[in-house]
Design an enzyme around this catalytic site. Sequence first.
Site, mmCIF file in Angstrom:
data_model
loop_
_atom_site.group_PDB
_atom_site.id
_atom_site.type_symbol
_atom_site.label_atom_id
_atom_site.label_comp_id
_atom_site.label_asym_id
_atom_site.label_seq_id
_atom_site.Cartn_x
_atom_site.Cartn_y
_atom_site.Cartn_z
ATOM 1 N N ASP A 279 0.880 -1.152 0.000
ATOM 2 C CA ASP A 279 0.000 0.000 0.000
ATOM 3 C C ASP A 279 0.934 1.223 0.000
ATOM 4 O O ASP A 279 2.155 1.087 -0.021
ATOM 5 C CB ASP A 279 -0.948 -0.043 1.219
ATOM 6 C CG ASP A 279 -2.153 0.864 1.022
ATOM 7 O OD1 ASP A 279 -3.171 0.640 1.684
ATOM 8 O OD2 ASP A 279 -2.087 1.779 0.171
HETATM 9 C C1 GLC Z 1 -4.440 4.350 0.072
HETATM 10 C C2 GLC Z 1 -5.285 3.175 0.484
HETATM 11 C C3 GLC Z 1 -5.475 2.164 -0.604
HETATM 12 C C4 GLC Z 1 -5.483 2.876 -1.947
HETATM 13 C C5 GLC Z 1 -4.076 3.418 -2.172
HETATM 14 C C6 GLC Z 1 -3.980 4.205 -3.491
HETATM 15 O O1 GLC Z 1 -3.687 4.817 1.140
HETATM 16 O O2 GLC Z 1 -4.984 2.483 1.692
HETATM 17 O O3 GLC Z 1 -6.724 1.480 -0.333
HETATM 18 O O4 GLC Z 1 -5.847 1.980 -2.964
HETATM 19 O O5 GLC Z 1 -3.642 4.229 -1.105
HETATM 20 O O6 GLC Z 1 -4.740 5.375 -3.421
#
Ligand code: GLC
Length: 740
Positions: A279
């Site tokens: 993430d």
């Molecule tokens: C965010 C989220 C994730 C998302 C990613 C891209 O922090 O935790 O669910 O898809 O970053 O935006």
Amino acid sequence: MIGKSIKKIAVSTLVALTVSPAVFAADANAQIEDILSQLTLEEKAGQLNLVDFGGEITEERYQLIREGKIGSVLKSNGAAQNLKLQKVALEQSRAGVPILFQEDVIHGYRTIAPVPLAEAASWDLAAIRQSAAVAAREAAAGGVQLTYAPMVDISRDPRWGRILEAAGEDPYLSSLIAAARVKGFQESGSDKQNILATVKHFAGYGDTVAGRDYSISDLSERELQEIHLPPFKAAVDADVAAVMVAYTAHDGIPLTANEYMVQDVLQKQLGFKGLIMTDWETIPNLSETGVTANDEEGVLVAINNDIHMDMQSQKYVELLPQLVRDGKVSIDVVDDAVRKVLRLKQRAGLLDDPLGRFDVDLEKQELLSKENIAATKDIALKSMVLLKNDEQLLPLSLADKKVAVIGPFAKADRDLIGWWPGLGRAEEVTTIWDGLQQEFGPKTDFTHAPGVSIDRFKKVGKELIPQAVKAAEDADVVVMVLGEQFWMSGEGGGTASLHLPGLQEELLAAVAETGKPIVTVIVAGRPYVLTEVAEHSDALLMAWMPGTTGGTAVAEILSGKFNPQGKLPITFPYHQGQVPIFYNHKMTSHVYAPGLTEDRYTTTHRDVQHEPLYPFGYGLSYTNYQYGDIKLSNSKMSMDSTIEASIKVTNTGKVAGHEVVQLYVHDKVASVTQPVKLLKDFSIVDLKPGESKNVTFTLSAEKLSFIGRNYKPTIEAGDFKLFIGASSANVKESAFTLTK
Ligand code: GLC
């Protein structure tokens, strides 16, 4: 230049495709190996780099592409822009490897569907799949090839802002919905209408303590296996293309660095063979969390833990080459990660047709198309849950009536499309105010009063209440529209209080003093405590964050054009002190039973009712359904046979409707404590007024499997209770025995 060789290989692959899958697979691998063999170490690290390209595409960003440092981007949208970037990658970088365009298409790309928790309330897997297919069509037309959805994190804590992103508290329903969403994204259209899905956030993120995002999650192995893994398994079994690991830790080890979870559970136990990504910046988060001393260690730990793609931190592209040169990371590990990325690009069609997914004309046709709007309204209608309807106030007939529409969300638009709005635009949302005008037309005299203003969580706007009360006094009926603003839930949207923000409850109480009939509509992504709201409302509709067509859907339900069929996928607490409260809790001793109040030695709270306000599976209709008694094909079942359980359901009302008939089971004696009830099946039955149907479920022994003492799926003979009904708390009961 690989770009040129990609086209050459593409021809041979197309030829192979017509020959046989085995040859095709061999050629597909050959295509990947051919590209890999031509990449420098820096270019290999570049393929693992996923970077935020939201906003302006600066010259610096173009230069990163030319230098081969960008493998994928997120938040870059639009066929024209993405085509331009792709041409730079193909024609101006040495290797010419196409970029994979990724995006948070969580519940819609431009036509925004209800938030996922709302869609789950429809229990309609076909409609949920269709909603994902609409999102995929629009995203693919917008030059996106991969989405970070479905999010499948099970949570029982409404204080957690992200509870709206998943499918509620039940593993069985969440698993079916996870598979429907994966197939909707990946398989519902033609090759160029599908996008790749990423199931997230692996795993246990929804258990974050007290609903504080990114916090401690300390699951037992059993809780992990029984509750949190099933929807991930369902997504993997549905051939999901990628997995995103969670910010949180499991058993004290951040998922990015957690070998047990990523190696043993995700890849061995669940059999996932695709790409695993971090993430946002979870590689440097390892040092922040204190499990690595610096980012070199973080990169070393992550790449050796089969984390193939680095979202946004750029630590792989910056540090991996030197770590390989220093002999600290094997080039084989890097090559395997690059193979996963290239396989993903191949699966997205980019290696064979790198410029064929950026059609501006198709984009114009697809976004907000009539078909997409209609499908989105369909799921919006099916997702809304009628929680109360005293004296059958609903549906409303408003001809020649004065209606006061009161509340800070009556004219809300941006709040209806939630925290993850994709490319949805506030001005394209049908507000509830607009929807009511359109549905009920000029014969109804609508007035509007905001009632209170919302300023973060502060209790402001009291001075507006008298005007709202006056509007109610002058009206025949009141429609209250209350809820939360989009930023109050979603990522980082934790809340300590589960009361509606600001002075909304005070506003409702003041309006209720007028004695006028009140319909309250809730616009929110999470199950707030609606106890006082329900007390002051004659009718109560959970509209969730209903998306682009939300106002139309609310109005068509209030008018009776659509008979509400939604059932809660999440428990609504009676009091916030009950949290976590959920239907499938384990059996205990000292079980509470109504009427035992003098017996203090039971597992309950002494100061509030034991039950939630609204239980899992609950939802009313404009008609009534009568359930007969359960009939079993047999009172005994062996391990290799089945039992049929059937029940007669009758529509005893005056309008047609759809009823979600639910089947639950309780294992009375097992080697591990069992939930008091577990959803095992359901069926949506449509019934005309007066019509009866026999709903039949088939139960097999594997449906009775649970996680045994050895943490493996286990089936034990014994006595079972079987329940069928309209919610987890409103069921008919029977029993059967499973023999060895
Ligand atoms: C965010 C989220 C994730 C998302 C990613 C891209 O922090 O935790 O669910 O898809 O970053 O935006």
